[in-house]
Structure formats: C-alpha cells, structure tokens
Design a protein around this motif. Structure first.
Motif, mmCIF file in Angstrom:
data_model
loop_
_atom_site.group_PDB
_atom_site.id
_atom_site.type_symbol
_atom_site.label_atom_id
_atom_site.label_comp_id
_atom_site.label_asym_id
_atom_site.label_seq_id
_atom_site.Cartn_x
_atom_site.Cartn_y
_atom_site.Cartn_z
ATOM 1 N N ILE A 89 0.848 -1.180 0.000
ATOM 2 C CA ILE A 89 0.000 0.000 0.000
ATOM 3 C C ILE A 89 0.890 1.238 0.000
ATOM 4 O O ILE A 89 1.782 1.380 0.842
ATOM 5 N N LYS A 90 0.662 2.130 -0.943
ATOM 6 C CA LYS A 90 1.469 3.343 -1.067
ATOM 7 C C LYS A 90 0.854 4.441 -0.187
ATOM 8 O O LYS A 90 -0.323 4.766 -0.326
ATOM 9 N N VAL A 91 1.679 5.001 0.682
ATOM 10 C CA VAL A 91 1.205 5.945 1.693
ATOM 11 C C VAL A 91 1.900 7.290 1.544
ATOM 12 O O VAL A 91 3.132 7.360 1.431
ATOM 13 N N ALA A 92 1.109 8.356 1.556
ATOM 14 C CA ALA A 92 1.637 9.712 1.654
ATOM 15 C C ALA A 92 1.366 10.225 3.065
ATOM 16 O O ALA A 92 0.342 9.895 3.669
ATOM 17 N N VAL A 93 2.273 11.028 3.591
ATOM 18 C CA VAL A 93 2.140 11.554 4.947
ATOM 19 C C VAL A 93 2.158 13.074 4.896
ATOM 20 O O VAL A 93 3.138 13.675 4.441
ATOM 21 N N ALA A 94 1.085 13.695 5.337
ATOM 22 C CA ALA A 94 1.026 15.157 5.450
ATOM 23 C C ALA A 94 1.341 15.548 6.893
ATOM 24 O O ALA A 94 0.914 14.882 7.832
ATOM 25 N N ALA A 149 4.535 15.686 7.808
ATOM 26 C CA ALA A 149 5.563 14.666 8.036
ATOM 27 C C ALA A 149 6.656 15.099 8.999
ATOM 28 O O ALA A 149 7.320 14.236 9.591
ATOM 29 N N THR A 150 6.864 16.399 9.158
ATOM 30 C CA THR A 150 7.915 16.854 10.074
ATOM 31 C C THR A 150 7.398 17.098 11.485
ATOM 32 O O THR A 150 8.184 17.414 12.382
ATOM 33 N N GLY A 151 6.099 16.973 11.691
ATOM 34 C CA GLY A 151 5.543 17.134 13.024
ATOM 35 C C GLY A 151 5.871 15.949 13.905
ATOM 36 O O GLY A 151 6.347 14.911 13.447
ATOM 37 N N ARG A 152 5.563 16.075 15.178
ATOM 38 C CA ARG A 152 5.928 15.022 16.121
ATOM 39 C C ARG A 152 5.195 13.716 15.833
ATOM 40 O O ARG A 152 5.790 12.635 15.876
ATOM 41 N N ILE A 153 3.904 13.802 15.528
ATOM 42 C CA ILE A 153 3.186 12.572 15.172
ATOM 43 C C ILE A 153 3.500 12.181 13.738
ATOM 44 O O ILE A 153 3.622 10.990 13.415
ATOM 45 N N GLY A 154 3.650 13.159 12.856
ATOM 46 C CA GLY A 154 3.969 12.866 11.468
ATOM 47 C C GLY A 154 5.239 12.052 11.321
ATOM 48 O O GLY A 154 5.306 11.115 10.500
ATOM 49 N N ARG A 155 6.250 12.371 12.112
ATOM 50 C CA ARG A 155 7.496 11.602 12.057
ATOM 51 C C ARG A 155 7.272 10.166 12.502
ATOM 52 O O ARG A 155 7.874 9.237 11.951
ATOM 53 N N VAL A 205 4.940 15.267 3.042
ATOM 54 C CA VAL A 205 4.619 16.670 2.787
ATOM 55 C C VAL A 205 4.717 17.461 4.084
ATOM 56 O O VAL A 205 4.222 17.033 5.135
ATOM 57 N N ALA A 206 5.377 18.611 4.016
ATOM 58 C CA ALA A 206 5.465 19.536 5.139
ATOM 59 C C ALA A 206 5.716 20.926 4.587
ATOM 60 O O ALA A 206 6.381 21.078 3.558
ATOM 61 N N ARG A 207 5.188 21.918 5.246
ATOM 62 C CA ARG A 207 5.258 23.273 4.699
ATOM 63 C C ARG A 207 6.655 23.867 4.756
ATOM 64 O O ARG A 207 7.014 24.685 3.924
ATOM 65 N N SER A 208 7.473 23.462 5.715
ATOM 66 C CA SER A 208 8.744 24.172 5.904
ATOM 67 C C SER A 208 9.915 23.243 6.191
ATOM 68 O O SER A 208 10.769 23.546 7.012
ATOM 69 N N ALA A 209 9.963 22.090 5.526
ATOM 70 C CA ALA A 209 11.049 21.148 5.803
ATOM 71 C C ALA A 209 12.264 21.375 4.916
ATOM 72 O O ALA A 209 13.388 21.054 5.288
ATOM 73 N N GLY A 210 12.064 21.898 3.731
ATOM 74 C CA GLY A 210 13.158 21.970 2.780
ATOM 75 C C GLY A 210 13.282 20.656 2.043
ATOM 76 O O GLY A 210 12.681 19.641 2.436
ATOM 77 N N PRO A 211 14.052 20.626 0.959
ATOM 78 C CA PRO A 211 14.156 19.408 0.128
ATOM 79 C C PRO A 211 15.072 18.358 0.754
ATOM 80 O O PRO A 211 16.191 18.127 0.302
ATOM 81 N N VAL A 212 14.599 17.711 1.818
ATOM 82 C CA VAL A 212 15.382 16.680 2.496
ATOM 83 C C VAL A 212 14.722 15.329 2.265
ATOM 84 O O VAL A 212 13.529 15.240 1.989
ATOM 85 N N ASP A 213 15.507 14.266 2.370
ATOM 86 C CA ASP A 213 14.947 12.934 2.232
ATOM 87 C C ASP A 213 14.120 12.593 3.476
ATOM 88 O O ASP A 213 14.520 12.905 4.605
ATOM 89 N N ASP A 233 18.417 7.071 3.466
ATOM 90 C CA ASP A 233 17.629 7.737 2.439
ATOM 91 C C ASP A 233 16.604 6.784 1.830
ATOM 92 O O ASP A 233 16.892 5.606 1.579
ATOM 93 N N THR A 234 15.425 7.312 1.585
ATOM 94 C CA THR A 234 14.324 6.522 1.041
ATOM 95 C C THR A 234 14.072 6.810 -0.432
ATOM 96 O O THR A 234 13.334 6.074 -1.089
ATOM 97 N N GLY A 235 14.641 7.899 -0.941
ATOM 98 C CA GLY A 235 14.329 8.333 -2.292
ATOM 99 C C GLY A 235 13.096 9.201 -2.355
ATOM 100 O O GLY A 235 12.704 9.664 -3.432
ATOM 101 N N VAL A 236 12.470 9.455 -1.197
ATOM 102 C CA VAL A 236 11.289 10.324 -1.120
ATOM 103 C C VAL A 236 11.715 11.659 -0.532
ATOM 104 O O VAL A 236 12.130 11.727 0.625
ATOM 105 N N THR A 237 11.645 12.702 -1.340
ATOM 106 C CA THR A 237 12.009 14.041 -0.886
ATOM 107 C C THR A 237 10.798 14.747 -0.315
ATOM 108 O O THR A 237 9.710 14.713 -0.904
ATOM 109 N N VAL A 238 10.953 15.367 0.835
ATOM 110 C CA VAL A 238 9.844 16.080 1.468
ATOM 111 C C VAL A 238 9.416 17.249 0.583
ATOM 112 O O VAL A 238 10.237 18.049 0.136
ATOM 113 N N SER A 239 8.119 17.326 0.329
ATOM 114 C CA SER A 239 7.553 18.350 -0.539
ATOM 115 C C SER A 239 6.738 19.341 0.278
ATOM 116 O O SER A 239 6.239 19.012 1.360
#
Length: 267
Positions: free
Chosen positions: A5-10, A12-18, A36-44, A53-59
């Motif tokens: 199952i493919k999962v997206a996380v909105a 993602a940088t929050g405490r529960i999101g992580r 997805v996070a509003r202010s993470a920067g382009p990090v894996d 690294d997962t190959g998924v960049t935070v958007s």
C-alpha cells in the motif's frame, strides 16, 4: 506477496507525522510514496526519523506530491485549519484520506462523505487512534445507561489548538447516544467566572485543561447517590497511536465513504 500500500504523509515533520513516517518505513506491507510539510526543505524523508535515504524528498505542496506519487492513502496529522482542504485535495486525486487532525464539523464530515462516495473510495476521520481511548469511550457509553450524570475532563499540552479535544467530543457523542439529555447541576447555579462550569453538551459539561508538560489524558466521571465512577485513559507517547494508524491504512482500502471514528475499523 500482495502489492504494498502506497502511503503519503502530510505533516511529516511534526511530532506525530514523524512517527507515521517511521511506522510506514518499518512495515514491509507499506511503501512511503510521499512526505509533505510546509517548511522542511528538500530533504529525504528518511532523515526525519534517523533512517537511510528513502528516495522520497519532502515536498511543500500536497497536490503536486499526490499527483507525482499517486499514493493509495494519505495520512494527515496537520492542523484544524489545513485538515478540510487537505482531505478534499486527497479525494480529488482519488487518494483515501486518513485524518488524525481534529476539528471537523458535522457538515464538513457529511460533505467529505459525499465526495468520497462520488469517487468510489473510503476515508477516515479519527479523533483518536489509541485502542485504549476507544475502549474508554465504549465503557463510558455503557456506564451512561446506569449513571446518566457525567462530566468529562480532558488534559492536553498548552500548544493544542482546539478545545475541547476531538476525543472528548467523540466520547460525549457516545454518551449522548446512551442516555436522555439531562441538564445537570443546580437549576439556579450562577457562574461567578464565565466558563467555570465548562462547555455544555447534551446536559453535561466538558472541561479542557491546557498545560505544559501534559501529553494527552481524559477522565470521564459519573456521579450517583453515594458513589462515583471514574473511567480514565492516559497516553504517554505518540508511538502508542501507530498500531491504530497502521490498522486504519489497511482497513480504509476496502471502505466506502468517509468513516467517522476509528472504532468502526476495529473487529
């Protein structure tokens, strides 16, 4: 082996999101498709939880991330303000939303249910993913048949945005379904300080405590002649929600419409 199952996380940088990101990466039946996070920067996304690294960049843009990754499910732990538009964005992309963010009105839930059904997909709005919290609500509903006089006290940290909590509202709904409305207290009582008696719901009161150092607790207190009954649940770590989130991800794949309450996904 069945397809993951493919999962997206909105959020993602929050405490529960992580914690959600970590759980998805550690489950061989799941695949992290987007973070997805509003202010993470382009990090894996792996760097958020100390993993390779997962190959998924935070958007920073949810719609773009969903269009590019085409996930099956979106898990959202963001904010009450962002929750409704995020859910609608997911549904528009044919992605099943699992909303751990609270603050939805009955009208919004009905609208999201319609949108899900129009797309032929399921979704979940869950005030609480804790199995213990669900049992607290169930036991409170059972007790309300015999102890109709009740009050709820819920405790959260001082940075929580909504009051009362989604869990306390859901508990109140369960209680209201088990008893007739009774306006409690002295009919001539007067609040010397406004709000001292708490929020009014179906004749009883909900009290919200907001203090630093508190995580998430709730106590449901029933009173009768010569006795009281207290049902309490305490959460100490966000990781305790992850078994519930994991179950929700799997169960939402076969659901239709927007389901309100994680208890509907429990066997």
């Amino acid at each position: 082996m069945s397809e993951r199952i493919k999962v997206a996380v909105a959020g993602a940088t929050g405490r529960i999101g992580r914690e959600v990101v970590r759980m998805v990466l550690e489950d061989p039946g799941l695949q992290l498709a987007a973070a997805v996070a509003r202010s993470a920067g382009p990090v894996d996304a792996g760097s958020l939880v100390g993993k390779p690294d997962t190959g998924v960049t935070v958007s920073s843009d949810l719609s773009e991330a969903l269009a590019a990754s085409r996930p099956d499910v979106l898990v959202d732990f963001t904010s009450p303000k962002a929750a409704m538009p995020n859910a609608e964005t997911a549904i528009a992309h044919g992605v099943r939303p699992i909303m751990g963010t609270t603050g939805f009105t009955p009208e919004q839930i009905a609208e999201l249910d319609k949108q899900c059904r129009d797309r032929g997909i399921g979704g979940l709005i869950a005030p609480n993913f804790s199995i213990g919290a669900i049992l607290m609500m169930k036991f409170s509903s059972m007790a309300a048949k015999y102890f109709p006089h009740v009050e709820i006290i819920e405790y959260h940290g001082d940075q929580k945005l909504d009051a009362p909590s989604g869990t306390s509202i859901k508990t109140a709904e369960w209680i209201a379904g088990s008893r007739e409305e009774i306006r409690q207290g002295n009919p001539n009582e007067e609040e010397v300080i406004e709000g001292a008696r708490g929020g009014y719901y179906n004749g009883f009161r909900i009290h919200s405590v907001r203090l630093p150092g508190v995580f998430a607790q709730q106590e449901v207190i029933f009173g009768a002649f010569g006795q009281t009954l207290k049902i309490r649940h305490d959460s100490y770590d966000r990781a305790g929600y992850m078994p519930g989130v994991n179950t929700a991800i799997h169960k939402v794949m076969t659901a239709t419409g927007m389901v309100y309450g994680f208890e509907h996904f429990l066997d």
